[in-house]
Design an enzyme around this catalytic site. Structure first.
Site, PDB file in Angstrom:
ATOM      1  N   ARG A 103      19.685  70.428  90.429  1.00 50.28           N
ATOM      2  CA  ARG A 103      18.197  69.771  90.741  1.00 50.28           C
ATOM      3  C   ARG A 103      18.200  68.686  91.617  1.00 50.28           C
ATOM      4  NH1 ARG A 103      17.399  68.941  84.440  1.00 50.28           N
ATOM      5  NH2 ARG A 103      15.938  67.552  84.970  1.00 50.28           N
ATOM      6  N   LYS A 125      10.311  59.197  86.198  1.00 53.81           N
ATOM      7  CA  LYS A 125       8.725  59.669  86.283  1.00 53.81           C
ATOM      8  C   LYS A 125       7.855  59.861  85.040  1.00 53.81           C
ATOM      9  CE  LYS A 125       9.935  63.479  88.780  1.00 53.81           C
ATOM     10  NZ  LYS A 125      11.330  63.384  88.673  1.00 53.81           N
ATOM     11  N   ARG A 132       6.544  68.588  95.643  1.00 55.64           N
ATOM     12  CA  ARG A 132       8.169  68.355  95.890  1.00 55.64           C
ATOM     13  C   ARG A 132       8.307  69.228  97.207  1.00 55.64           C
ATOM     14  NH1 ARG A 132      11.281  68.629  90.589  1.00 55.64           N
ATOM     15  NH2 ARG A 132       9.392  68.095  88.905  1.00 55.64           N
ATOM     16  N   ARG A 192      18.775  62.377  77.504  1.00 50.31           N
ATOM     17  CA  ARG A 192      17.396  62.198  77.318  1.00 50.31           C
ATOM     18  C   ARG A 192      16.695  63.130  75.702  1.00 50.31           C
ATOM     19  NH1 ARG A 192      13.733  63.945  81.917  1.00 50.31           N
ATOM     20  NH2 ARG A 192      15.010  65.661  82.105  1.00 50.31           N
ATOM     21  N   ARG A 220      15.643  69.279  76.649  1.00 54.47           N
ATOM     22  CA  ARG A 220      15.077  70.520  77.281  1.00 54.47           C
ATOM     23  C   ARG A 220      16.541  71.241  77.833  1.00 54.47           C
ATOM     24  NH1 ARG A 220      12.057  66.966  82.268  1.00 54.47           N
ATOM     25  NH2 ARG A 220      13.437  68.594  83.396  1.00 54.47           N
TER      26      ARG A 220
HETATM   27  P1  AP5 Z   1      12.283  60.743  82.624  1.00 55.43           P
HETATM   28  O1  AP5 Z   1      11.420  59.617  82.624  1.00 55.43           O
HETATM   29  O2  AP5 Z   1      12.314  61.680  81.803  1.00 55.43           O
HETATM   30  O3  AP5 Z   1      12.768  61.151  84.277  1.00 55.43           O
HETATM   31  P2  AP5 Z   1      12.135  62.093  85.269  1.00 55.43           P
HETATM   32  O4  AP5 Z   1      11.779  61.593  86.501  1.00 55.43           O
HETATM   33  O5  AP5 Z   1      10.510  62.605  84.531  1.00 55.43           O
HETATM   34  O6  AP5 Z   1      13.046  63.262  85.066  1.00 55.43           O
HETATM   35  P3  AP5 Z   1      12.971  64.942  85.078  1.00 55.43           P
HETATM   36  O7  AP5 Z   1      14.216  65.448  84.788  1.00 55.43           O
HETATM   37  O8  AP5 Z   1      11.808  65.237  84.387  1.00 55.43           O
HETATM   38  O9  AP5 Z   1      12.524  65.196  86.575  1.00 55.43           O
HETATM   39  P4  AP5 Z   1      12.718  66.682  87.177  1.00 55.43           P
HETATM   40  O10 AP5 Z   1      11.973  66.359  88.454  1.00 55.43           O
HETATM   41  O11 AP5 Z   1      14.130  67.152  87.268  1.00 55.43           O
HETATM   42  O12 AP5 Z   1      12.032  67.784  85.900  1.00 55.43           O
HETATM   43  P5  AP5 Z   1      10.587  68.300  86.095  1.00 55.43           P
HETATM   44  O13 AP5 Z   1      10.230  68.586  84.518  1.00 55.43           O
HETATM   45  O14 AP5 Z   1       9.417  67.569  86.765  1.00 55.43           O
HETATM   46  O15 AP5 Z   1      13.688  59.656  82.596  1.00 55.43           O
HETATM   47  C1  AP5 Z   1      14.988  60.500  82.350  1.00 55.43           C
HETATM   48  C2  AP5 Z   1      15.958  59.708  81.321  1.00 55.43           C
HETATM   49  O16 AP5 Z   1      16.261  58.455  81.835  1.00 55.43           O
HETATM   50  C3  AP5 Z   1      15.169  59.446  79.919  1.00 55.43           C
HETATM   51  O17 AP5 Z   1      16.066  59.587  79.189  1.00 55.43           O
HETATM   52  C4  AP5 Z   1      14.780  57.998  79.864  1.00 55.43           C
HETATM   53  O18 AP5 Z   1      14.563  57.569  78.857  1.00 55.43           O
HETATM   54  C5  AP5 Z   1      15.728  57.520  80.720  1.00 55.43           C
HETATM   55  N1  AP5 Z   1      15.316  56.260  81.785  1.00 55.43           N
HETATM   56  C6  AP5 Z   1      14.179  56.317  82.228  1.00 55.43           C
HETATM   57  N2  AP5 Z   1      13.817  55.123  82.567  1.00 55.43           N
HETATM   58  C7  AP5 Z   1      15.340  54.284  82.635  1.00 55.43           C
HETATM   59  C8  AP5 Z   1      15.619  53.206  83.058  1.00 55.43           C
HETATM   60  N3  AP5 Z   1      14.914  52.208  84.130  1.00 55.43           N
HETATM   61  N4  AP5 Z   1      16.716  52.751  83.026  1.00 55.43           N
HETATM   62  C9  AP5 Z   1      17.451  53.617  82.063  1.00 55.43           C
HETATM   63  N5  AP5 Z   1      17.359  54.710  81.698  1.00 55.43           N
HETATM   64  C10 AP5 Z   1      15.832  55.163  81.832  1.00 55.43           C
HETATM   65  O19 AP5 Z   1      10.906  69.671  86.761  1.00 55.43           O
HETATM   66  C11 AP5 Z   1      11.752  70.522  85.757  1.00 55.43           C
HETATM   67  C12 AP5 Z   1      11.910  71.932  86.901  1.00 55.43           C
HETATM   68  O20 AP5 Z   1      10.399  72.411  86.850  1.00 55.43           O
HETATM   69  C13 AP5 Z   1      12.411  71.677  88.055  1.00 55.43           C
HETATM   70  O21 AP5 Z   1      13.668  71.598  88.422  1.00 55.43           O
HETATM   71  C14 AP5 Z   1      11.754  73.064  88.752  1.00 55.43           C
HETATM   72  O22 AP5 Z   1      12.514  74.348  88.439  1.00 55.43           O
HETATM   73  C15 AP5 Z   1      10.253  72.881  88.225  1.00 55.43           C
HETATM   74  N6  AP5 Z   1       9.173  72.291  88.923  1.00 55.43           N
HETATM   75  C16 AP5 Z   1       8.659  71.240  88.382  1.00 55.43           C
HETATM   76  N7  AP5 Z   1       7.732  70.758  89.181  1.00 55.43           N
HETATM   77  C17 AP5 Z   1       7.870  71.538  90.264  1.00 55.43           C
HETATM   78  C18 AP5 Z   1       7.235  71.632  91.656  1.00 55.43           C
HETATM   79  N8  AP5 Z   1       6.235  70.887  92.021  1.00 55.43           N
HETATM   80  N9  AP5 Z   1       7.778  72.415  92.584  1.00 55.43           N
HETATM   81  C19 AP5 Z   1       8.691  73.354  92.389  1.00 55.43           C
HETATM   82  N10 AP5 Z   1       9.245  73.527  91.013  1.00 55.43           N
HETATM   83  C20 AP5 Z   1       9.000  72.617  90.236  1.00 55.43           C
HETATM   84 MG    MG Z   2       9.946  64.349  83.875  1.00 55.80          MG
END
Ligand code: AP5
Ligand code: MG
Length: 211
Positions: free
Chosen positions: A168, A14, A89, A123, A157
């Site tokens: 997660r 994402k 979410r 990452r 992170r």
């Molecule tokens: P990346 O692009 O970073 O993936 P991402 O989908 O953004 O993953 P996140 O870990 O950020 O998602 P998340 O939902 O767990 O975390 P968030 O910060 O939103 O890619 C990942 C890796 O893969 C990178 O190294 C990249 O280079 C590699 N990659 C990308 N594309 C690739 C491909 N095609 N092929 C190979 N490699 C690739 O949330 C964190 C926490 O915050 C949650 O756990 C929760 O506690 C809280 N939170 C956030 N939003 C909410 C919400 N709306 N409601 C409730 N709690 C929330």
């Molecule tokens: Mg992200």
């Protein structure tokens, strides 16, 4: 107003895709994860309340998230729409969003569970511009230097460890994945195979946004 939602499990790509789509569409990226991490870093009341959930790999309570979004959506750069990354979410978050503004496209980036841990554990990202990289799958051209902005400040992170990732992922399957069907019923969901080369995925997302 065109609001876009980037939807998918942890590590789906994402954030990676958001940075690229912002370049093409001009829509600001709004990552609730990034907003929460900033709140934790600054020790705000929101950060203090959210931290224990994030560290445990659980979703932060809906009302905290909805309050953050209500504030963000009133900022001047939101006038032409936003690109939400990792929000909504839960169904209550999506219902709350629908009362504030309209969503035109939901992009569901699909990646099999068995690929998620290796993606998350390799990452790192740029502190300055938020570009996302991977030790093996998407390294920087020059070690330690951001391809996009040239900064040499990279970070990893706190919740990117195997135990928290599995939690997660479980939270995603239990509480978030039902939202895909909710949006599908509204006819605005596009499913994109996220287990491919990064540029191919970007092309498909951009095509889905103009379809
Ligand atoms: P990346 O692009 O970073 O993936 P991402 O989908 O953004 O993953 P996140 O870990 O950020 O998602 P998340 O939902 O767990 O975390 P968030 O910060 O939103 O890619 C990942 C890796 O893969 C990178 O190294 C990249 O280079 C590699 N990659 C990308 N594309 C690739 C491909 N095609 N092929 C190979 N490699 C690739 O949330 C964190 C926490 O915050 C949650 O756990 C929760 O506690 C809280 N939170 C956030 N939003 C909410 C919400 N709306 N409601 C409730 N709690 C929330
Ligand atoms: Mg992200």
């Amino acid at each position: 107003m065109a609001n876009i939602v980037l939807f998918g499990p942890p590590g789906a790509g994402k954030g990676t895709q958001a940075v690229r789509i912002t370049e093409s569409t001009g829509l600001p990226q709004v990552s609730t994860g990034d907003m929460l991490r900033a709140a934790v870093k600054n020790n705000t009341p929101t950060g203090i309340a959210a931290r224990k959930f994030m560290d445990a790999g659980q979703l932060v309570p809906d009302q905290i998230i909805i309050d953050l979004i209500e504030q963000r959506i009133n900022e001047p750069d939101a006038i032409d729409g936003l690109m939400f990354d990792g929000f909504p979410r839960t169904i209550p978050q999506a219902v709350a969003l629908s009362k504030i503004t309209q969503v035109s496209h939901v992009i569901a980036i699909e990646v099999p569970d068995e690929k998620i841990v290796e993606r998350i554990c390799g990452r790192f990202s740029c502190t300055k511009c938020a570009a996302v990289f991977h030790d093996i799958f998407n390294p920087t051209k020059v070690t330690g230097v951001c391809d996009l902005c040239g900064s040499s400040e990279m970070k990893r992170r706190a919740d990117d460890n195997e135990t928290t990732v599995l939690q997660r992922l479980a939270a995603y399957h239990e509480q978030t994945s039902p939202l895909a069907e909710w949006y599908e019923q509204q006819g605005i969901l596009s499913r994109i195979d996220g287990d491919r080369e990064i540029n191919q995925i970007t092309q498909d997302i951009l095509a889905a946004l103009i379809a």
